[in-house]
Write a protein that holds these residues in place. Structure first.
Motif, mmCIF file in Angstrom:
data_model
loop_
_atom_site.group_PDB
_atom_site.id
_atom_site.type_symbol
_atom_site.label_atom_id
_atom_site.label_comp_id
_atom_site.label_asym_id
_atom_site.label_seq_id
_atom_site.Cartn_x
_atom_site.Cartn_y
_atom_site.Cartn_z
ATOM 1 N N ILE A 113 0.660 30.644 94.001
ATOM 2 C CA ILE A 113 1.968 30.055 94.030
ATOM 3 C C ILE A 113 2.891 30.754 94.916
ATOM 4 C CG2 ILE A 113 3.606 29.498 92.367
ATOM 5 C CD1 ILE A 113 1.893 29.982 90.190
ATOM 6 N N ASN A 114 3.234 29.933 96.035
ATOM 7 C CA ASN A 114 4.455 30.422 97.035
ATOM 8 C C ASN A 114 5.516 30.114 96.477
ATOM 9 O OD1 ASN A 114 4.530 27.674 97.665
ATOM 10 N ND2 ASN A 114 3.664 27.865 99.650
ATOM 11 N N TYR A 115 6.720 30.408 97.135
ATOM 12 C CA TYR A 115 8.089 29.882 96.676
ATOM 13 C C TYR A 115 8.400 28.426 96.462
ATOM 14 C CZ TYR A 115 9.776 34.872 96.937
ATOM 15 O OH TYR A 115 9.558 36.118 96.836
ATOM 16 N N GLN A 116 7.652 27.713 97.361
ATOM 17 C CA GLN A 116 7.881 26.170 97.319
ATOM 18 C C GLN A 116 7.144 25.732 96.065
ATOM 19 O OE1 GLN A 116 6.119 24.310 100.813
ATOM 20 N NE2 GLN A 116 7.173 22.278 100.064
ATOM 21 N N MET A 117 6.004 26.370 95.673
ATOM 22 C CA MET A 117 5.341 25.697 94.611
ATOM 23 C C MET A 117 6.074 26.024 93.336
ATOM 24 S SD MET A 117 1.287 26.346 92.962
ATOM 25 C CE MET A 117 0.581 25.293 94.399
ATOM 26 N N TYR A 118 6.508 27.308 93.218
ATOM 27 C CA TYR A 118 7.455 27.594 92.240
ATOM 28 C C TYR A 118 8.529 26.545 91.797
ATOM 29 C CZ TYR A 118 5.787 32.484 91.153
ATOM 30 O OH TYR A 118 4.863 33.434 90.839
ATOM 31 N N GLU A 119 9.201 26.205 92.855
ATOM 32 C CA GLU A 119 10.221 25.300 92.926
ATOM 33 C C GLU A 119 9.852 23.866 92.630
ATOM 34 O OE1 GLU A 119 13.165 26.317 92.701
ATOM 35 O OE2 GLU A 119 13.857 27.819 94.072
ATOM 36 N N GLU A 120 8.576 23.280 93.270
ATOM 37 C CA GLU A 120 8.285 22.020 93.045
ATOM 38 C C GLU A 120 7.548 21.929 91.437
ATOM 39 O OE1 GLU A 120 5.399 20.997 96.100
ATOM 40 O OE2 GLU A 120 7.199 20.792 97.470
ATOM 41 N N TRP A 121 7.046 22.905 91.003
ATOM 42 C CA TRP A 121 6.550 22.871 89.719
ATOM 43 C C TRP A 121 7.663 22.854 88.447
ATOM 44 C CZ3 TRP A 121 2.033 27.033 88.143
ATOM 45 C CH2 TRP A 121 1.423 26.481 86.803
ATOM 46 N N GLY A 122 8.578 23.605 88.678
ATOM 47 C CA GLY A 122 9.868 23.356 87.780
ATOM 48 C C GLY A 122 10.408 22.283 88.024
ATOM 49 N N GLN A 123 10.647 21.500 89.191
ATOM 50 C CA GLN A 123 11.159 20.215 89.398
ATOM 51 C C GLN A 123 10.253 19.256 88.628
ATOM 52 O OE1 GLN A 123 11.426 19.201 93.378
ATOM 53 N NE2 GLN A 123 11.952 17.087 93.227
ATOM 54 N N ALA A 124 8.939 19.238 88.803
ATOM 55 C CA ALA A 124 7.976 18.316 88.235
ATOM 56 C C ALA A 124 8.180 18.248 86.768
ATOM 57 C CB ALA A 124 6.357 18.547 88.694
ATOM 58 N N LEU A 125 8.282 19.556 86.182
ATOM 59 C CA LEU A 125 8.413 19.532 84.664
ATOM 60 C C LEU A 125 9.844 18.942 84.356
ATOM 61 C CD1 LEU A 125 7.296 23.150 83.898
ATOM 62 C CD2 LEU A 125 6.138 21.220 83.398
ATOM 63 N N LYS A 126 10.833 19.035 85.015
ATOM 64 C CA LYS A 126 11.863 18.613 84.875
ATOM 65 C C LYS A 126 11.934 17.077 84.807
ATOM 66 C CE LYS A 126 16.863 18.667 86.100
ATOM 67 N NZ LYS A 126 17.308 17.393 86.372
ATOM 68 N N GLU A 127 11.227 16.746 85.677
ATOM 69 C CA GLU A 127 10.972 15.055 85.901
ATOM 70 C C GLU A 127 10.396 14.505 84.743
ATOM 71 O OE1 GLU A 127 8.252 12.970 88.871
ATOM 72 O OE2 GLU A 127 10.242 13.183 90.072
#
Length: 399
Positions: free
Chosen positions: A170-184
């Motif tokens: 998990i790089n910083y980008q994946m941290y942000e995208e994973w959180g964004q996917a959960l929100k979606e």
């Protein structure tokens, strides 16, 4: 004499030439050798063309393949273009030069053609690994996510960690995208439940230590504090997720990908999965609310084995410790879990959400408090000499 000589010449021309058997064999071998020579030239030209394409393709890769693969690529390139290592060994203080020289020297007498073929294969494998493992059927990826493959259909929002060449670290980008996917998934009224799994042979190898490789101009303190904010947002997305969240652990899980499992509602694992949180080995500390949830799930002593002392456990052991709901044979893992998820997705979605709500609501305030504390401790750890030295040792071993 001139007449006799001319006559003999005419006789010689009119007489059938007898070719010895050995001469025929020589001509036959020569023809085969010529054909082989031409075939070799054609094959080498083809290799050269593919080699040039591979060099160009290498420059287009988005993911850093890591030091180990880069050293291999470097060595094969030198072997393919120069041949056997002919350079003097760099001095002890030239660490990078020494690693490069050793990687090249280890190839020994490998032919240039073989080095080209291996170089081409590595680049093709890396490029293939960057192709999306799965595409969304309705909502989802359409270029929105680079580190995830997301699909959304029939009430199931599926998040697939999609950095297989890096074992889904998990790089910083994946941290942000994973959180964004959960929100979606949380906001989509058609989504009944969400599923998280990994592409390739790993579920997730944890935090990408490359996050610590480039220190910004603001210094280590600023980097650590920004990392703490990213992590706290990431864990908060799990705490606040209102719908059933199912983990499909398709392979080994490490670090934060293990600690967050306590925030899932159901966790299914293949029997080849393993679970490890090597925090103390890396001079770090637990996150994902695991310091609070793990002792509740498995007892203080069992939790300490994992969180403090780096114990790696099997899928069966994880199930015995209540971290995993059920374990399936690897060959049946996909079919068995897909069948169950399809059944769950047909249940009344509001009933599922309302059933989860009281359980999570009772713990919500405590979980956010624990998350904040764990991130604060980690920010301090990331700035410590102990952590810095442990990470440097890790990179040295990888090199």
């Amino acid at each position: 004499m001139r007449y006799l000589s001319k006559k003999c010449e005419n006789i010689a021309k009119s007489r059938p030439r007898v070719i010895p058997e050995n001469d025929l064999l020589f001509k036959s071998l020569s023809a085969a050798q010529v054909r082989g020579f031409h075939n070799t030239l054609a094959l080498r030209a083809a290799h050269d063309a593919e080699f040039e394409k591979a060099k160009e393709r290498l420059g287009t890769l988005k993911e850093d393949p890591g030091n180990e693969i880069k050293l291999k690529i470097y060595a094969l390139f030198k072997q393919a273009t120069i041949g056997k290592c002919n350079a003097p060994k760099p001095g002890m203080m030239d660490f990078v030069g020494k690693y490069k020289w050793e990687a090249w020297n280890e190839l020994g007498d490998m032919s240039k053609d073989e080095a080209q073929l291996q170089y081409i294969k590595i680049v093709e494998d890396l490029a293939g690994a960057e192709q999306p493992a799965e595409t969304g059927s309705q909502a989802g990826d359409s270029g929105k996510f680079e580190t995830l493959a997301v699909s959304n259909s029939d009430g199931v929002y599926k998040i697939m960690l999609n950095r297989p060449s890096k074992k889904n670290a998990i790089n910083y980008q994946m941290y942000e995208e994973w959180g964004q996917a959960l929100k979606e998934a949380a906001e989509d009224k058609n989504v009944v439940l969400a599923v998280v799994t990994g592409s390739g042979d790993y579920y997730c190898s944890g935090n990408d230590l490359g996050n610590f490789a480039n220190i910004p101009p603001d210094g280590v303190k600023a980097m650590a504090e920004e990392g703490g904010r990213i992590l706290e947002r990431f864990i908060s997305a799990f705490i606040e997720f209102p719908k059933p969240l199912i983990g499909l652990i398709n392979g080994p899980a490490v670090g934060v990908s293990v600690t967050t499992l306590g925030l899932f509602d159901v966790v299914y694992a293949t029997d080849r999965a393993t679970f490890q949180t090597p925090f103390s080995n890396l001079g770090q500390s637990p996150e994902g609310c695991s310091s609070y949830i793990f002792p509740k799930l498995m007892g203080a002593a069992k939790a300490s084995e994992i969180l403090l002392f780096n114990k790696k456990i099997t899928a069966v052991e994880a199930c015995e410790r209540n971290l995993v709901t059920e374990v399936f044979p690897d060959h049946a893992f996909k079919s068995e879990t897909e069948t169950r998820i399809q059944q769950y997705a047909k249940l009344p979605k509001m009933s599922l959400q309302m059933s989860k709500y009281p359980t999570r609501e009772m713990e919500r305030e405590m979980l956010h408090k624990v998350n904040k504390l764990e991130c604060k401790v980690l920010v301090e750890r990331w700035q410590s000499e102990e952590c810095f030295q442990a990470i440097m040792n890790f990179f040295s071993r990888k090199g």
